[in-house]
Design an enzyme around this catalytic site. Sequence first.
Site, PDB file in Angstrom:
ATOM      1  N   TYR A 110     -16.575   2.472   7.410  1.00 32.89           N
ATOM      2  CA  TYR A 110     -15.112   2.567   7.459  1.00 32.89           C
ATOM      3  C   TYR A 110     -14.654   3.156   8.793  1.00 32.89           C
ATOM      4  O   TYR A 110     -13.810   2.581   9.480  1.00 32.89           O
ATOM      5  CB  TYR A 110     -14.614   3.421   6.288  1.00 32.89           C
ATOM      6  CG  TYR A 110     -13.150   3.787   6.373  1.00 32.89           C
ATOM      7  CD1 TYR A 110     -12.166   2.812   6.249  1.00 32.89           C
ATOM      8  CD2 TYR A 110     -12.746   5.110   6.570  1.00 32.89           C
ATOM      9  CE1 TYR A 110     -10.820   3.145   6.322  1.00 32.89           C
ATOM     10  CE2 TYR A 110     -11.407   5.448   6.650  1.00 32.89           C
ATOM     11  CZ  TYR A 110     -10.443   4.472   6.525  1.00 32.89           C
ATOM     12  OH  TYR A 110      -9.124   4.805   6.610  1.00 32.89           O
ATOM     13  N   ASP A 112      -1.673 -13.760   5.860  1.00 29.95           N
ATOM     14  CA  ASP A 112      -3.104 -13.443   5.924  1.00 29.95           C
ATOM     15  C   ASP A 112      -3.409 -12.923   7.329  1.00 29.95           C
ATOM     16  O   ASP A 112      -3.479 -13.703   8.283  1.00 29.95           O
ATOM     17  CB  ASP A 112      -3.931 -14.696   5.609  1.00 29.95           C
ATOM     18  CG  ASP A 112      -5.438 -14.453   5.703  1.00 29.95           C
ATOM     19  OD1 ASP A 112      -5.850 -13.289   5.957  1.00 29.95           O
ATOM     20  OD2 ASP A 112      -6.211 -15.427   5.536  1.00 29.95           O
ATOM     21  N   TRP A 136      -6.398  12.175   4.628  1.00 34.11           N
ATOM     22  CA  TRP A 136      -6.121  12.646   3.249  1.00 34.11           C
ATOM     23  C   TRP A 136      -4.770  12.143   2.730  1.00 34.11           C
ATOM     24  O   TRP A 136      -3.967  12.895   2.198  1.00 34.11           O
ATOM     25  CB  TRP A 136      -6.168  14.176   3.190  1.00 34.11           C
ATOM     26  CG  TRP A 136      -7.480  14.821   3.471  1.00 34.11           C
ATOM     27  CD1 TRP A 136      -8.514  14.335   4.231  1.00 34.11           C
ATOM     28  CD2 TRP A 136      -7.916  16.122   3.026  1.00 34.11           C
ATOM     29  NE1 TRP A 136      -9.541  15.243   4.289  1.00 34.11           N
ATOM     30  CE2 TRP A 136      -9.205  16.353   3.557  1.00 34.11           C
ATOM     31  CE3 TRP A 136      -7.334  17.126   2.254  1.00 34.11           C
ATOM     32  CZ2 TRP A 136      -9.928  17.520   3.325  1.00 34.11           C
ATOM     33  CZ3 TRP A 136      -8.044  18.295   2.026  1.00 34.11           C
ATOM     34  CH2 TRP A 136      -9.332  18.484   2.545  1.00 34.11           C
ATOM     35  N   GLY A 192       0.816  -1.209   0.000  1.00 36.35           N
ATOM     36  CA  GLY A 192       0.000   0.000   0.000  1.00 36.35           C
ATOM     37  C   GLY A 192       0.850   1.259   0.000  1.00 36.35           C
ATOM     38  O   GLY A 192       2.086   1.204  -0.052  1.00 36.35           O
ATOM     39  N   GLN A 193       0.193   2.409   0.069  1.00 36.63           N
ATOM     40  CA  GLN A 193       0.909   3.684   0.006  1.00 36.63           C
ATOM     41  C   GLN A 193       1.933   3.812   1.139  1.00 36.63           C
ATOM     42  O   GLN A 193       3.117   4.071   0.906  1.00 36.63           O
ATOM     43  CB  GLN A 193      -0.084   4.849   0.095  1.00 36.63           C
ATOM     44  CG  GLN A 193      -1.029   4.961  -1.082  1.00 36.63           C
ATOM     45  CD  GLN A 193      -1.775   6.286  -1.062  1.00 36.63           C
ATOM     46  OE1 GLN A 193      -1.240   7.318  -1.434  1.00 36.63           O
ATOM     47  NE2 GLN A 193      -3.022   6.263  -0.609  1.00 36.63           N
TER      48      GLN A 193
END
Length: 283
Positions: free
Chosen positions: A126, A37, A151, A10-11
């Site tokens: 979320y 996992d 953000w 991911g980022q």
Amino acid sequence: MNILITGCNGQLGNEIQLLESKYPQHDFFNTDVAELDITDADAIRQFVNDNQIDGIINCAAYTAVDKAESNEELCTKLNAEAPAYLAQAIDERGGWMVQVSTDYVFDGTNHTPYREDEDTCPNSVYGSTKLVGELNVQKLCRKSMIIRTAWLYSTFGNNFVKTMLRLGREKNELGVIFDQIGTPTYARDLAVAIMAAVSKGIVPGIYHFSNEGVISWYDFTKAIHRIAGIDTCHVRPLHTSEYPTPAARPHYSVLDKTKIKETYGIEIPYWEESLKECISALG
């Protein structure tokens, strides 16, 4: 130390990997779903014990905010249950854990920056699942650091900056929401802050991190285009009501970062400086 990174593709996970060479004293175990996992408690415990893991930085999460509204089961597994499994496994070894969380644990009705000790009130699946994840980690791991951010963008994956760059080059006109206020976070700056905390030694508790400054999505888009030299796309301000989404967005997402700066002695860059850095890296 032996440090487990989850969600390494991911980022944030990618940005932490870029920093790892600066910490040769540590061994990093970079994992994503193919390697581990995190919804399998037994698999986590075995991995943590077999590799004698001393600390975990959990960058894995279900982050598709709108899809989460109709996919609550998977969102709960990744955002609420998996952090609990990680926290329990590392606490059994006497280790530490960094859990990355979100501004979505608040409802966004404040008019002053959110402090860590303010009441949470998520209004999306979320946000709700991320809050349960926070609570689980704090309950199950004595040496845990919760770091809320907002953000997030980077040169990796899909994010607002890359989308606005693409749309700015493809379209003559673009409508962007102006009545949601917050602060962008360059994932590299967050990665630097996390590693600074790890190096100094985790002081358990909740912390807030984003870049410095305050801006709307509309103004952020204008800045992205200006810095990238995009001048052929007219950006119009939209009300939130003109752009309905399945999940409610916080109208005000500014986070007070005093605690993390004072505890770990870090300096946080201004959002525009970091945006220039990212756009330059994107070429």
